[in-house]
Write a protein that holds these residues in place. Structure first.
Motif, PDB file in Angstrom:
ATOM      1  N   ASP A   1      21.286   4.600 -10.113  1.00  0.00           N
ATOM      2  CA  ASP A   1      21.330   3.450  -9.755  1.00  0.00           C
ATOM      3  C   ASP A   1      21.715   2.902  -9.023  1.00  0.00           C
ATOM      4  N   THR A   2      21.592   3.368  -7.644  1.00  0.00           N
ATOM      5  CA  THR A   2      21.374   3.230  -6.164  1.00  0.00           C
ATOM      6  C   THR A   2      20.193   3.470  -5.317  1.00  0.00           C
ATOM      7  N   MET A   3      19.842   2.354  -4.769  1.00  0.00           N
ATOM      8  CA  MET A   3      18.470   2.495  -4.287  1.00  0.00           C
ATOM      9  C   MET A   3      17.853   2.160  -2.816  1.00  0.00           C
ATOM     10  N   LYS A   4      17.546   2.116  -2.320  1.00  0.00           N
ATOM     11  CA  LYS A   4      16.876   1.626  -1.191  1.00  0.00           C
ATOM     12  C   LYS A   4      15.719   1.554  -0.566  1.00  0.00           C
ATOM     13  N   PHE A   5      14.658   1.277  -1.107  1.00  0.00           N
ATOM     14  CA  PHE A   5      13.539   0.686  -0.409  1.00  0.00           C
ATOM     15  C   PHE A   5      12.476   0.467   0.397  1.00  0.00           C
ATOM     16  N   LEU A   6      11.226   0.485   1.348  1.00  0.00           N
ATOM     17  CA  LEU A   6      11.140   0.289   1.969  1.00  0.00           C
ATOM     18  C   LEU A   6       9.464  -0.344   1.145  1.00  0.00           C
ATOM     19  N   LEU A   7       8.657  -1.136   1.636  1.00  0.00           N
ATOM     20  CA  LEU A   7       7.217  -0.901   0.677  1.00  0.00           C
ATOM     21  C   LEU A   7       6.744  -1.589   2.526  1.00  0.00           C
TER      22      LEU A   7
ATOM     23  N   GLU B   1       1.197  -1.274  -0.182  1.00  0.00           N
ATOM     24  CA  GLU B   1      -0.072  -0.174  -0.118  1.00  0.00           C
ATOM     25  C   GLU B   1       1.345   1.199  -0.012  1.00  0.00           C
ATOM     26  N   GLU B   2       1.647   1.233   0.481  1.00  0.00           N
ATOM     27  CA  GLU B   2       2.898   2.697   0.867  1.00  0.00           C
ATOM     28  C   GLU B   2       4.444   2.634   0.756  1.00  0.00           C
ATOM     29  N   VAL B   3       5.011   3.134   0.616  1.00  0.00           N
ATOM     30  CA  VAL B   3       6.550   2.793  -0.336  1.00  0.00           C
ATOM     31  C   VAL B   3       7.189   4.360   0.119  1.00  0.00           C
ATOM     32  N   TYR B   4       9.106   4.386   0.540  1.00  0.00           N
ATOM     33  CA  TYR B   4       9.145   5.278   0.493  1.00  0.00           C
ATOM     34  C   TYR B   4      10.882   4.862   0.331  1.00  0.00           C
ATOM     35  N   GLY B   5      11.594   5.048   0.008  1.00  0.00           N
ATOM     36  CA  GLY B   5      12.617   5.676  -0.597  1.00  0.00           C
ATOM     37  C   GLY B   5      13.628   6.205  -1.619  1.00  0.00           C
ATOM     38  N   LEU B   6      15.122   5.846  -1.384  1.00  0.00           N
ATOM     39  CA  LEU B   6      15.979   6.786  -1.755  1.00  0.00           C
ATOM     40  C   LEU B   6      16.397   6.670  -2.674  1.00  0.00           C
TER      41      LEU B   6
END
Length: 361
Positions: free
Chosen positions: A214-220, A193-198
């Motif tokens: 090209d470099t990513m980190k997310f919380l779903l 339902e929700e995502v947050y990342g850089l």
């Protein structure tokens, strides 16, 4: 034995693995081959002992002997090629990503509904041996309540930037590479339902005149509050797959944990009764099945696994998964991820679907 399906293969770069999969499967037979590059067509015909190819996609679409079109063309062309196949009354197997954005989603949903044809997304990472074993253990309840999913796809893929079509509009590390890690996450938490990342654009990608992270980190986060952590790195040095698998999926549950990856045929588990050290299962005897060509860049075994599951589902009257709707929802998650990187805030997936006017219920 059920009647064999006949496949026409569009795009003979990645399609090389598909040709091998079809030829070695008891469920399939090869129809026609198609690519704009005639030299490549001739190379594939010689390699696989066939003598039929075309430079015109339309030739396969009007061929009544072909049941399914396998689409392995550059990502930016998938939408148009899927549309043409559905209009011609063909089932579709399309490599990931299904699309490069959601602009054609409603059109394809309407076309599929009107034609009754199936669209399957070739998310090959689900079909590597350790991932298959992990899924079977998950469905058997060995993890208990799933608490956290951790996935990544890490690869020094700077070579990819030298390809001309990677500089065309629509290229992104997210849709070409990161989607493998995202797909594994939403496979286990399908109701994100929700995502947050850089995300970061490294100097290596900028050197090619591209401004794509090209470099990513997310919380779903899903509707039950369960979380997936998803990471990707694509234009920087890595430790190598002997130290850190290129693709990895870890399931942390209340009663057990497992980790599957790629390209090493290794699967780690620690189920009840829980031990201090994980158990390792290795499937090196299957290396030649999964990797049939030079090095480990072509993983035809995964393609054969998903093509055979597709064929069995069709014969049983089931919808092969991931299907068009699931593929579109994954793209909505990814669009929310892109927006989160740009805004630096949490983004709701439903807001993306509402904005696009897409209903998947």
């Amino acid at each position: 034995m059920q009647k064999k399906l006949t496949m026409g293969v569009l795009g003979l770069g990645e399609g090389r693995s598909v040709i091998s999969a079809v030829q070695q499967s008891a469920y399939w037979e090869l129809g026609n081959l198609c690519d704009l590059n005639e030299k490549l067509c001739k190379e594939r015909c010689k390699e696989f002992g066939v003598d039929k190819y075309t430079l015109r996609y339309e030739d396969m679409l009007v061929d009544d002997t072909i049941d399914v079109i396998g689409i392995y063309t550059p990502d930016q062309l998938h939408g148009q090629h899927i549309k043409m196949a559905l209009e011609a009354g063909k089932h579709v197997v399309c490599t990931k990503p299904l699309l490069i954005d959601l602009s054609q989603a409603n059109e394809l949903l309407a076309l599929q509904a009107s034609t009754g044809r199936k669209v399957f997304v070739g998310q090959s990472s689900r079909y590597f041996e350790p991932a298959r074993r992990q899924r079977a253990d998950y469905e058997a309840g060995k993890h208990g309540e799933l608490e956290l999913v951790e996935t990544h796809y890490i690869s020094d893929s700077r070579w990819f930037l030298s390809r001309d079509w990677s500089h065309q509009k629509g290229f992104s590390w997210m849709y070409n590479f990161f989607i493998h890690a995202v797909d594994l996450a939403v496979w286990y938490l399908p109701d994100i339902e929700e995502v947050y990342g850089l995300g970061v654009v490294s100097e290596n990608t900028k050197a090619y005149g591209l401004d794509v992270p090209d470099t990513m980190k997310f919380l779903l986060k899903n509707r039950d509050g369960k979380v997936a952590c998803v990471s990707g790195v694509y234009a920087e040095p890595t430790l190598g797959s002997a130290v850190e698998q290129s693709i990895s999926c870890t399931l942390r549950g209340s009663r057990g944990i497992s980790r599957a990856g790629y390209p090493r045929l290794k699967y780690y588990t620690n189920f009840e009764p829980v031990q201090k050290t994980a158990q390792l299962q290795e499937f090196d005897q299957l290396h030649k099945y999964y990797f049939r060509f030079e090095s480990e860049t072509h993983h035809a075994g995964e393609y054969q696994n998903y093509l055979e599951e597709f064929a069995m589902d069709l014969a049983a009257g089931n919808t092969p998964k991931p299907d068009l709707r699931e593929g579109i929802r994954t793209l909505a998650v990814m669009e929310a991820m892109e927006e989160s990187m740009k805004r630096g805030t949490v983004v709701k997936v439903q807001d993306i679907l509402d904005r696009r006017g897409i209903c998947l219920e």
